[in-house]
Design a protein around this motif. Structure first.
Motif, mmCIF file in Angstrom:
data_model
loop_
_atom_site.group_PDB
_atom_site.id
_atom_site.type_symbol
_atom_site.label_atom_id
_atom_site.label_comp_id
_atom_site.label_asym_id
_atom_site.label_seq_id
_atom_site.Cartn_x
_atom_site.Cartn_y
_atom_site.Cartn_z
ATOM 1 N N GLY A 93 27.392 -25.217 10.867
ATOM 2 C CA GLY A 93 28.590 -25.337 10.651
ATOM 3 C C GLY A 93 29.422 -24.751 9.465
ATOM 4 N N MET A 94 30.619 -24.756 9.448
ATOM 5 C CA MET A 94 31.489 -24.019 8.404
ATOM 6 C C MET A 94 32.255 -25.250 7.641
ATOM 7 N N GLY A 95 32.213 -24.988 6.363
ATOM 8 C CA GLY A 95 32.573 -26.115 5.198
ATOM 9 C C GLY A 95 31.810 -26.189 4.034
ATOM 10 N N ASP A 96 32.623 -27.097 3.259
ATOM 11 C CA ASP A 96 31.926 -26.907 1.871
ATOM 12 C C ASP A 96 30.714 -28.026 1.653
ATOM 13 N N LYS A 97 30.542 -29.044 2.566
ATOM 14 C CA LYS A 97 29.487 -29.693 2.754
ATOM 15 C C LYS A 97 28.817 -29.910 4.168
ATOM 16 N N GLU A 105 25.515 -26.861 17.889
ATOM 17 C CA GLU A 105 24.059 -26.483 18.175
ATOM 18 C C GLU A 105 23.861 -25.297 18.833
ATOM 19 N N LEU A 106 22.869 -24.508 18.318
ATOM 20 C CA LEU A 106 22.601 -23.199 18.851
ATOM 21 C C LEU A 106 21.206 -23.297 19.391
ATOM 22 N N TYR A 111 23.859 -17.118 18.701
ATOM 23 C CA TYR A 111 24.300 -16.334 17.641
ATOM 24 C C TYR A 111 25.572 -16.739 16.857
ATOM 25 N N ALA A 112 25.468 -16.542 15.812
ATOM 26 C CA ALA A 112 26.457 -17.134 14.779
ATOM 27 C C ALA A 112 26.861 -15.978 13.502
ATOM 28 N N GLY A 122 23.490 -25.586 7.550
ATOM 29 C CA GLY A 122 22.645 -25.333 8.849
ATOM 30 C C GLY A 122 21.348 -26.474 8.632
ATOM 31 N N TRP A 123 20.995 -26.842 9.674
ATOM 32 C CA TRP A 123 19.859 -27.575 9.817
ATOM 33 C C TRP A 123 19.091 -27.440 11.232
#
Length: 152
Positions: A93-97, A105-106, A111-112, A122-123
């Motif tokens: 994900g994109m963001g500050d937290k 989910e990939l 690809y990202a 990420g997790w």
């Protein structure tokens, strides 16, 4: 005309041979040399460098092997980063937290790409291997300095 075609073919064959001579030794995944990921990443992950040196100027390719439930808090890099999921389920994900509701989910083959300085996280939801490539030197800056495992 035929002699020019033959000459061109020999020149091209020589170029292809030169390229093949400069190619690094191919490697299968079972032959990778894994070691503990650096202290700038949360404990539990392993890393294998496939090409280049992530700590130096230049292109690099590495793989990150993570157990299920592994989390990388929001962070950014000084250069662009590309990530390809080799196996498992990696959420990004994109963001500050780290926000599990705002991630994608990939799965294997996914690809990202994160531009330089873009905050992302990420997790994993299963044991996963993700291939990372970019321009070194690779750095990581956590949005929340308290999340930096090298400072703990």
């Amino acid at each position: 005309m035929l002699s020019r075609l033959l000459a061109s073919a020999f020149v091209l064959a020589g170029v292809n041979t030169a390229i093949a001579d400069d190619m690094k030794m191919p490697i299968n995944s079972g032959e990778l040399k894994w070691e503990a990921a650096p202290p700038t990443l949360p404990k539990g992950a392993d890393i294998a460098v496939l090409s280049g040196d992530p700590s130096k100027e230049g292109l690099f390719v590495l793989r990150l092997r993570m157990p299920s439930g592994y989390k990388i808090p929001a962070h950014n890099h000084p250069t662009d980063e590309g990530a390809t999921v080799i196996s498992g389920n990696f959420h990004i994900g994109m963001g500050d937290k780290l926000d599990e509701k705002k991630a994608i989910e990939l799965r294997a083959g996914g690809y990202a790409e994160a531009p330089a300085k873009m905050n992302h996280y990420g997790w994993t939801s299963s044991p996963s291997v993700v291939q990372i490539h970019g321009q070194g030197p690779l750095g990581i800056t956590y949005v929340n300095p308290a999340d930096d495992p090298s400072k703990k």
